[in-house]
Design an enzyme around this catalytic site. Structure first.
Site, PDB file in Angstrom:
ATOM      1  CD  GLU A   1      11.129  10.585 -16.728  1.00 23.34           C
ATOM      2  OE1 GLU A   1      10.797   9.993 -15.684  1.00 23.34           O
ATOM      3  OE2 GLU A   1      10.317  11.198 -17.444  1.00 23.34           O
TER       4      GLU A   1
ATOM      5  CD  GLU B   1       8.101   5.895 -16.912  1.00 23.97           C
ATOM      6  OE1 GLU B   1       8.440   5.229 -17.926  1.00 23.97           O
ATOM      7  OE2 GLU B   1       8.859   6.700 -16.347  1.00 23.97           O
TER       8      GLU B   1
HETATM    9  N1  COA Z   1       9.055   2.280  -6.439  1.00 24.46           N
HETATM   10  C1  COA Z   1       8.968   1.746  -5.210  1.00 24.46           C
HETATM   11  N2  COA Z   1       9.662   0.647  -4.830  1.00 24.46           N
HETATM   12  C2  COA Z   1      10.479   0.080  -5.723  1.00 24.46           C
HETATM   13  C3  COA Z   1      10.618   0.578  -7.025  1.00 24.46           C
HETATM   14  C4  COA Z   1       9.877   1.745  -7.374  1.00 24.46           C
HETATM   15  N3  COA Z   1       9.969   2.304  -8.586  1.00 24.46           N
HETATM   16  N4  COA Z   1      11.501  -0.202  -7.700  1.00 24.46           N
HETATM   17  C5  COA Z   1      11.895  -1.154  -6.844  1.00 24.46           C
HETATM   18  N5  COA Z   1      11.277  -0.986  -5.638  1.00 24.46           N
HETATM   19  C6  COA Z   1      11.439  -1.790  -4.429  1.00 24.46           C
HETATM   20  C7  COA Z   1      10.699  -3.115  -4.522  1.00 24.46           C
HETATM   21  O1  COA Z   1       9.349  -2.965  -4.182  1.00 24.46           O
HETATM   22  C8  COA Z   1      11.487  -3.936  -3.514  1.00 24.46           C
HETATM   23  O2  COA Z   1      11.084  -3.561  -2.212  1.00 24.46           O
HETATM   24  P1  COA Z   1      10.924  -4.722  -1.051  1.00 24.46           P
HETATM   25  O3  COA Z   1      12.233  -5.475  -1.079  1.00 24.46           O
HETATM   26  O4  COA Z   1      10.695  -3.945   0.190  1.00 24.46           O
HETATM   27  O5  COA Z   1       9.780  -5.572  -1.484  1.00 24.46           O
HETATM   28  C9  COA Z   1      12.912  -3.447  -3.682  1.00 24.46           C
HETATM   29  O6  COA Z   1      12.809  -2.158  -4.281  1.00 24.46           O
HETATM   30  C10 COA Z   1      13.769  -4.331  -4.573  1.00 24.46           C
HETATM   31  O7  COA Z   1      13.100  -4.467  -5.812  1.00 24.46           O
HETATM   32  P2  COA Z   1      12.705  -5.900  -6.430  1.00 24.46           P
HETATM   33  O8  COA Z   1      11.539  -5.692  -7.331  1.00 24.46           O
HETATM   34  O9  COA Z   1      12.535  -6.903  -5.347  1.00 24.46           O
HETATM   35  O10 COA Z   1      14.026  -6.234  -7.236  1.00 24.46           O
HETATM   36  P3  COA Z   1      14.129  -7.167  -8.517  1.00 24.46           P
HETATM   37  O11 COA Z   1      15.599  -7.430  -8.702  1.00 24.46           O
HETATM   38  O12 COA Z   1      13.239  -8.334  -8.403  1.00 24.46           O
HETATM   39  O13 COA Z   1      13.583  -6.262  -9.723  1.00 24.46           O
HETATM   40  C11 COA Z   1      13.320  -4.203 -10.973  1.00 24.46           C
HETATM   41  C12 COA Z   1      14.232  -5.064 -10.061  1.00 24.46           C
HETATM   42  C13 COA Z   1      14.012  -2.876 -11.173  1.00 24.46           C
HETATM   43  C14 COA Z   1      13.153  -4.929 -12.319  1.00 24.46           C
HETATM   44  C15 COA Z   1      11.949  -4.029 -10.290  1.00 24.46           C
HETATM   45  O14 COA Z   1      12.159  -3.564  -8.960  1.00 24.46           O
HETATM   46  C16 COA Z   1      11.038  -3.021 -10.976  1.00 24.46           C
HETATM   47  O15 COA Z   1      10.484  -3.328 -12.016  1.00 24.46           O
HETATM   48  N6  COA Z   1      10.868  -1.831 -10.383  1.00 24.46           N
HETATM   49  C17 COA Z   1       9.938  -0.822 -10.876  1.00 24.46           C
HETATM   50  C18 COA Z   1      10.516  -0.100 -12.069  1.00 24.46           C
HETATM   51  C19 COA Z   1       9.492   0.903 -12.602  1.00 24.46           C
HETATM   52  O16 COA Z   1       8.417   0.559 -13.040  1.00 24.46           O
HETATM   53  N7  COA Z   1       9.888   2.190 -12.577  1.00 24.46           N
HETATM   54  C20 COA Z   1       9.074   3.254 -13.080  1.00 24.46           C
HETATM   55  C21 COA Z   1       8.213   3.825 -12.013  1.00 24.46           C
HETATM   56  S1  COA Z   1       7.183   5.132 -12.623  1.00 24.46           S
END
Ligand code: COA
Length: 280
Positions: free
Chosen positions: A134, A154
């Site tokens: 966004e 989401e």
């Molecule tokens: N909010 C808060 N923290 C987030 C985040 C978010 N939207 N996206 C990633 N992080 C954090 C993770 O909790 C992790 O923190 P930590 O290392 O302290 O545990 C760090 O960023 C790295 O992310 P991680 O999930 O370990 O990386 P990955 O390579 O395994 O996966 C993604 C990457 C992007 C697929 C995964 O982080 C994800 O699905 N994130 C959320 C995306 C989402 O739903 N966004 C919409 C929110 S409304």
């Protein structure tokens, strides 16, 4: 007034032109790489301060939005992935109810970025998910590295997008593709994003910065007034019907004929000189 710097949002000032004083490009970096640059309250307030400063600072011609690169991992830990922004900070959703969210999302930084009168480019290298997609959609142009991935996940949180994707993403890629992204929550590659019109250009990661800054320099060298009128007029196509939009364009086009920069531009063409735009 100097650029508002914070831990969460930093601003680098780069020249539009190395040799002539044509003002500057504000390269804005969302700086939470350990959390994939997720949008928390600090990021959102830093972005709002940035937008207010850019709007008030004549010398800034163009904004480039980006996310910080990953830090080197601690010994024995895996590296975090590259991200533009991986969405709103989900930890801030815990325990929140509608009244909290109305306050948190009212008058938000993504909307402020969208309403900035100056040109904005998103430079995307890595995940652009949820609020990250966004933020990119709130910019005028999107340029992505070929390892980037876009999505609106989401639905997997029991939510829909809250920073404008149901409107701005749909305007960019159309109803069917928006519905598919929002209903499946699945990510698409940079090349697919390019194919469906979400992204303007895709390039290798090592070329992304130079490619984006070159476009920012090109745009920044044009008349600021004309760019502002052009952006406002093109926006009318999103808010008004076609007939009303054409009338808005006709009036904006006519008014530019009273501007200094129209005289400058037409005379420069006729005299084969370089236009000296007013820039304010
Ligand atoms: N909010 C808060 N923290 C987030 C985040 C978010 N939207 N996206 C990633 N992080 C954090 C993770 O909790 C992790 O923190 P930590 O290392 O302290 O545990 C760090 O960023 C790295 O992310 P991680 O999930 O370990 O990386 P990955 O390579 O395994 O996966 C993604 C990457 C992007 C697929 C995964 O982080 C994800 O699905 N994130 C959320 C995306 C989402 O739903 N966004 C919409 C929110 S409304």
């Amino acid at each position: 007034m100097s650029a508002p710097q914070s831990d969460a949002v930093s601003i680098e000032i780069l020249p539009v032109d190395e040799e002539n004083d044509l003002g500057s490009i504000a390269l804005v970096t969302i700086n939470r790489p350990d959390k994939l640059n997720a949008l928390n309250a600090d990021v959102m307030s830093g972005l709002k301060a940035m937008v207010a400063w850019v709007e008030a600072t004549d010398s800034v011609r163009v904004v480039v939005m980006t996310g910080a690169q990953p830090n080197a991992p601690p010994e024995g830990k895996r590296a975090k992935p590259n991200a533009f922004v991986a969405g709103a900070d989900i930890t801030e959703f815990v325990g929140k109810k509608s009244d909290d969210i109305r306050v948190m999302f009212a008058d938000n930084a993504v909307e402020a970025l969208w309403n900035l009168s100056k040109p904005t480019l998103a430079m995307v290298d890595g995940f652009a998910l949820g609020g990250g997609c966004e933020v990119a959609c709130s910019c005028d142009v999107r340029i992505a590295s070929d390892r980037s991935r876009f999505g609106t996940p989401e639905i997997n949180l029991g939510l829909i997008p809250g920073y404008g994707a149901t409107q701005r993403l749909a305007r960019l890629i159309g109803y069917g593709k928006t519905m598919e992204m929002i209903m499946t929550g699945e990510m698409i590659s940079a090349n697919e994003a390019h194919r469906i019109g979400l992204v303007n250009h895709v390039c290798p990661p090592e070329d992304l910065r130079a490619f984006t800054l070159k476009m920012a320099q090109t745009i920044g060298s044009k008349s600021s007034n004309t760019l502002r009128v052009g952006k406002a007029t093109i926006r009318a196509a999103l808010d008004a019907g076609l007939t009303e939009g054409v009338a808005i364009e006709a009036e904006a086009f006519a008014r530019l004929f009273d501007s200094r920069d129209k005289e400058v531009g037409v005379n420069a063409f006729l005299n084969r000189t370089t236009p000296d735009w007013e820039h304010k």
